[in-house]
Motif scaffolding. Structure first.
Motif, PDB file in Angstrom:
ATOM      1  N   ALA A 171       0.845  -1.206   0.000  1.00  0.00           N
ATOM      2  CA  ALA A 171       0.000   0.000   0.000  1.00  0.00           C
ATOM      3  C   ALA A 171       0.878   1.254   0.000  1.00  0.00           C
ATOM      4  O   ALA A 171       0.600   2.215  -0.736  1.00  0.00           O
ATOM      5  CB  ALA A 171      -0.929  -0.010   1.214  1.00  0.00           C
ATOM      6  N   ALA A 172       1.944   1.235   0.798  1.00  0.00           N
ATOM      7  CA  ALA A 172       2.834   2.398   0.863  1.00  0.00           C
ATOM      8  C   ALA A 172       3.521   2.624  -0.479  1.00  0.00           C
ATOM      9  O   ALA A 172       3.668   3.770  -0.927  1.00  0.00           O
ATOM     10  CB  ALA A 172       3.864   2.196   1.971  1.00  0.00           C
ATOM     11  N   ASP A 177       0.917   4.028  -2.902  1.00  0.00           N
ATOM     12  CA  ASP A 177       0.673   5.449  -2.616  1.00  0.00           C
ATOM     13  C   ASP A 177       1.706   6.311  -3.325  1.00  0.00           C
ATOM     14  O   ASP A 177       1.389   7.309  -3.961  1.00  0.00           O
ATOM     15  CB  ASP A 177       0.796   5.698  -1.100  1.00  0.00           C
ATOM     16  CG  ASP A 177      -0.575   5.690  -0.415  1.00  0.00           C
ATOM     17  OD1 ASP A 177      -1.585   5.823  -1.114  1.00  0.00           O
ATOM     18  OD2 ASP A 177      -0.608   5.561   0.820  1.00  0.00           O
ATOM     19  N   ARG A 178       2.948   5.894  -3.199  1.00  0.00           N
ATOM     20  CA  ARG A 178       4.043   6.652  -3.814  1.00  0.00           C
ATOM     21  C   ARG A 178       3.959   6.621  -5.332  1.00  0.00           C
ATOM     22  O   ARG A 178       4.415   7.528  -6.006  1.00  0.00           O
ATOM     23  CB  ARG A 178       5.394   6.061  -3.397  1.00  0.00           C
ATOM     24  CG  ARG A 178       5.689   6.180  -1.933  1.00  0.00           C
ATOM     25  CD  ARG A 178       6.438   7.452  -1.634  1.00  0.00           C
ATOM     26  NE  ARG A 178       6.933   7.449  -0.267  1.00  0.00           N
ATOM     27  CZ  ARG A 178       7.793   8.322   0.196  1.00  0.00           C
ATOM     28  NH1 ARG A 178       8.254   9.276  -0.575  1.00  0.00           N
ATOM     29  NH2 ARG A 178       8.189   8.263   1.443  1.00  0.00           N
ATOM     30  N   PRO A 217      -3.441   5.682  -4.940  1.00  0.00           N
ATOM     31  CA  PRO A 217      -3.918   5.653  -3.549  1.00  0.00           C
ATOM     32  C   PRO A 217      -5.191   4.822  -3.367  1.00  0.00           C
ATOM     33  O   PRO A 217      -5.418   4.271  -2.298  1.00  0.00           O
ATOM     34  CB  PRO A 217      -4.156   7.121  -3.213  1.00  0.00           C
ATOM     35  CG  PRO A 217      -4.327   7.795  -4.526  1.00  0.00           C
ATOM     36  CD  PRO A 217      -3.519   7.032  -5.509  1.00  0.00           C
ATOM     37  N   ALA A 271      -4.278   1.313  -2.972  1.00  0.00           N
ATOM     38  CA  ALA A 271      -3.585   1.215  -1.683  1.00  0.00           C
ATOM     39  C   ALA A 271      -4.588   1.137  -0.528  1.00  0.00           C
ATOM     40  O   ALA A 271      -4.446   0.328   0.394  1.00  0.00           O
ATOM     41  CB  ALA A 271      -2.663   2.415  -1.495  1.00  0.00           C
TER      42      ALA A 271
END
Lengths: 391, 394
Positions: B317-318, B321-322, B326, B329
């Motif tokens: 998920a992180a 996001d990057r 999102p 994520a």
């Protein structure tokens, strides 16, 4: 850019006249007075309903997009509802029920903000704590606030205090070192927070160590939350970064005032995510982080992953993530003070002003925007220091 | 430390001298440790009870006789009861009284056959293990005493016997003690135990790994890498050594070699407790280098293999996001909350703590060697021997 459709000023007067005429015929006449048709609405919205009827009115129900949002039983009929921040068309419907069983209804459709094709506007909500002579200033109006985004003045679109429902994640360190009196104190603290919640507020409880020991869904039912706190045995190491990131991510999907209340010493030994990821997330998101610590002095350590210096850096970045979110660190020296700390967090959240604006300089390039919120009248305002511009 | 593994003497006098040396060594080992016994045990002794040396010897002989008869539950408890009753934290002299009495008995039985030292050492080891598990507050000296007895008897056995077999037995006993010390976060004494164990048997993989782990925790990655490479010379396929080598190399900024090792570990078909961790760290290497697409690929592959691993969900998920996804994520994190609790989630914790199985082989080896010598001990004590098949059974 923003070209909301404004209704004619004749409309409210015309509506009032129609209501009177219907009442005279013994019918239930209903008009939604606010929001107005075509008006863009976001966040906390006060739905006001005018009702005229021969017989007495039992209740007025308000629906948003077909879902019951609230009921008003006494005039003036109005229901407070958080419609979220999505820039979309919405349908508001009010249904009035008389004591004789007669009903009447009205529907209003609001429109999204007109935007050009290249720009996706996202409401940025700032939660501002304002103090005057050391006391919280609670008598301020929208006109008292000025928001500067990278130095550029912004139009405040939404404004309020203690109106938005609160969504909280209580993220409680339940590692082995928390066994016994500490865990008991945390339970009491979390319970104090839950006891102060309003019916419209929701919380999720996450008890973590190096693993997620127990969690609840977001709920306003305190019994679910209290049961979860009571029945968990402290065990394992600590992975603050991973579970703080997870909490912030879960709040992404929520509306209103969002907060993570973290209780931990912050000595993260077992996370896979570095604190820099949490820092990034806190800057990119809109949730506040409040970090309650027992004993203020941080002592570094070595682990299989990092040396003293690197662990110190991790800790400082976690502190930075809290500050950049607009929250703060509360340090307590005694376990007995933990309940008070949790209560103080909730009180502070309630007393914050929610100031919303559409950044007129948003580019979605991930760059840092420095925020400056100025408030008239010799007061001190505190909010997040800025945000990373991700759409 | 005072280890002299080359020291060998002959006959009865040699044993006495060795026991005197054991006594001297003991005094240097006083340090805080947890402990407090409960009420009176099967011997009916009370804490702080003043026992005459002859009475201590008599009870100690009984404890050894019970041990030699295969009373693997009762004998360690009796030993704990005896030593906790005699030794008082408030009076260091009580430890010397106990030591002299136990030395006298060991001298008598050891003079008959040196091999009795093995089951006696293992009995003290067993008592120490039980005390640690119990957290005996208030009886730190008794706890240190029994641990030191186990260690010094092992060293003594090696010194007196000089055989290769004695080296192996003594080395494993020291390794197991090192593991117990490491488990109770006493890193320096644990490191000393492992060093002694390695000195007796350079191919003792558990001891080398134990010492490497301590170096790793104390940021001495260069020493850790050296030891881990040594393990891989002995056991090229050792998963723990390969994983730890990769992570220590990563800490030394040797990302290329670390990535190669981690890729091999994640590609291995044989599952291990640490495979999810290898995936996590491989993805971290990529994301730290800004190669988020590669990190995403590694984590998606990991989730196919470990669909119930919560941490892999959060890590992916992180990364997403990057990478500007999102929505997916959020879905991943929400899905993570629906997962059943899995053991894989504890991989990072296991890596940073002493796994219960890390010293299991050493303890099994000790148990077997102790059991085979119980008849010798029984004979030396003039007691009936143990029934076949008895052992510590851990």
């Amino acid at each position: 850019m923003m070209r909301p459709i404004r209704p004619s000023s004749l409309l409210p007067a015309l509506a009032a006249g129609l209501l009177l005429a219907a009442a005279a015929r013994g019918q239930v006449a209903v008009r939604i007075l606010s929001p107005e048709p075509g008006q863009p609405v976001f966040g906390a919205t006060d739905v006001r309903v005018g009702v005229q009827a021969g017989p007495a009115i039992d209740r007025v129900e308000v629906y948003v997009n077909g879902k019951l949002a609230g009921t008003a039983k006494t005039p003036p009929y109005h229901v407070q509802v958080d419609v979220g921040e999505d820039n979309v068309k919405r349908e508001f419907r009010a249904v009035a029920y008389s004591s004789t069983g007669a009903t009447g209804s009205d529907t209003v459709v609001t429109q999204p903000v007109m935007i050009n094709d290249e720009m996706n506007l996202k409401l940025r909500a700032l939660f501002v704590s304002v103090t005057r002579n050391g006391q919280r200033a609670l008598d301020l109006g929208k006109e008292d606030f000025q928001v500067l985004d990278n130095g550029a003045p912004q139009e405040v679109v939404t404004f309020g205090r203690d109106e938005l429902p609160l969504t909280a994640v209580l993220l409680l360190d339940t590692s082995e070192s928390m066994q016994g009196k500490r865990q008991e104190a945390v339970r009491r603290g979390a319970k104090a927070f839950l006891d102060g919640m309003k019916p419209s507020d929701e919380a999720m409880l996450a008890l973590f160590s190096d693993r997620l020991l127990r969690f609840t869904p977001f709920t306003s039912q305190k019994s679910i939350l209290e049961t979860a706190i009571a029945g968990t045995q402290a065990a394992g190491g600590t992975a603050v970064n991973d579970f703080l990131y997870m909490s912030l991510k879960l709040l992404d999907a929520r509306q209103g005032q969002r907060v993570v209340v973290l209780f931990s010493d912050g000595a993260d030994v077992h996370s896979v995510l570095p604190a820099s990821d949490v820092l990034w997330k806190s800057r990119a998101g809109q949730a506040l982080i409040y970090w309650i610590q027992l004993g203020g002095k941080h002592e570094s350590f070595t682990s299989s992953w990092r040396d003293f210096k690197a662990n110190d850096k991790e800790y400082r970045e976690l502190e930075q993530a809290v500050r950049d979110s607009g929250g703060r660190i509360l340090t307590i020296e005694r376990l007995e003070d933990l309940e008070g700390a949790f209560r103080n967090v909730l009180k502070e959240l309630r007393e914050q002003y929610a100031v919303g604006y559409y950044p007129n300089n948003a580019k979605g390039d991930g760059k840092w925007h420095k925020l400056d919120v100025r408030v008239k009248g010799g007061v001190r305002a505190r909010t997040r220091e800025g945000y990373a511009d991700y759409q | 430390m005072r280890v002299r593994t080359e020291w060998r003497l002959q006959g009865r006098s040699a044993l006495w001298l060795a026991l005197l040396w054991l006594s001297a060594g003991l005094s240097a080992w006083a340090q805080p440790a947890p402990g407090t016994p409960g009420g009176a045990g099967s011997l009916g002794l009370r804490a702080g009870e003043k026992l005459a040396p002859e009475r201590i010897q008599e009870i100690y002989r009984k404890v050894l006789a019970d041990w030699s008869a295969g009373e693997t539950e009762r004998a360690p408890e009796e030993l704990i009861e005896l030593e906790s009753a005699v030794v008082s934290d408030a009076d260091a002299g009580t430890r010397k009284v106990l030591l002299k009495a136990e030395q006298a008995v060991i001298h008598q039985v050891g003079a008959a056959d040196l091999e009795v030292l093995v089951p006696i050492a293992v009995l003290h080891h067993e008592a120490y293990w039980r005390l640690l598990k119990r957290g005996f507050h208030g009886h730190a000296l008794a706890m240190i005493h029994t641990r030191t007895m186990a260690r010094d008897l092992a060293v003594l056995y090696h010194g007196q016997s000089g055989s290769e077999g004695a080296s192996l037995v003594s080395s494993r006993l020291l390794t197991s003690l090192g593991g117990l010390l490491q488990q109770s976060a006493q890193q320096l004494p644990a490191a000393e135990m492992f060093q002694q164990a390695i000195a007796l048997d350079a191919k003792n993989v558990a001891a080398v790994l134990g010492l490497a782990t301590i170096y790793e925790k104390n940021t001495q990655t260069e020493s850790a890498v050296k030891l881990l490479r040594h393990v891989l010379e002995i056991e090229p396929g050792n998963f723990d050594a390969r994983l730890r080598l990769a992570l220590n190399l990563k800490r030394q900024d040797h990302g290329g070699e670390a990535a190669k090792l981690l890729q091999e570990l994640t590609a291995a078909s044989e599952p291990s407790w640490g495979t999810p961790l290898a995936f996590q760290e491989l993805a971290r290497l990529d994301s730290d280098a800004g190669k988020t697409a590669e990190a995403e690929k590694v984590l998606r592959q990991a989730l196919q293999r470990y669909p119930n691993d919560l941490r892999l969900h959060v890590q992916l998920a992180a990364v997403l996001d990057r990478r500007g996804a999102p929505g997916e994520a959020t879905t991943l994190v929400e899905k993570a909350l629906t997962l059943p609790a899995g053991e894989e989630a504890a991989a990072r914790f296991l890596y940073n703590t002493v796994r219960p199985d890390a010293f299991a082989a050493a303890r099994t080896f000790l148990d077997e060697n102790s059991r085979s010598r119980l008849p010798v001990l029984a004979q030396a004590l003039g007691a009936p021997p143990a029934a076949a098949g008895t052992g510590v059974g851990r």
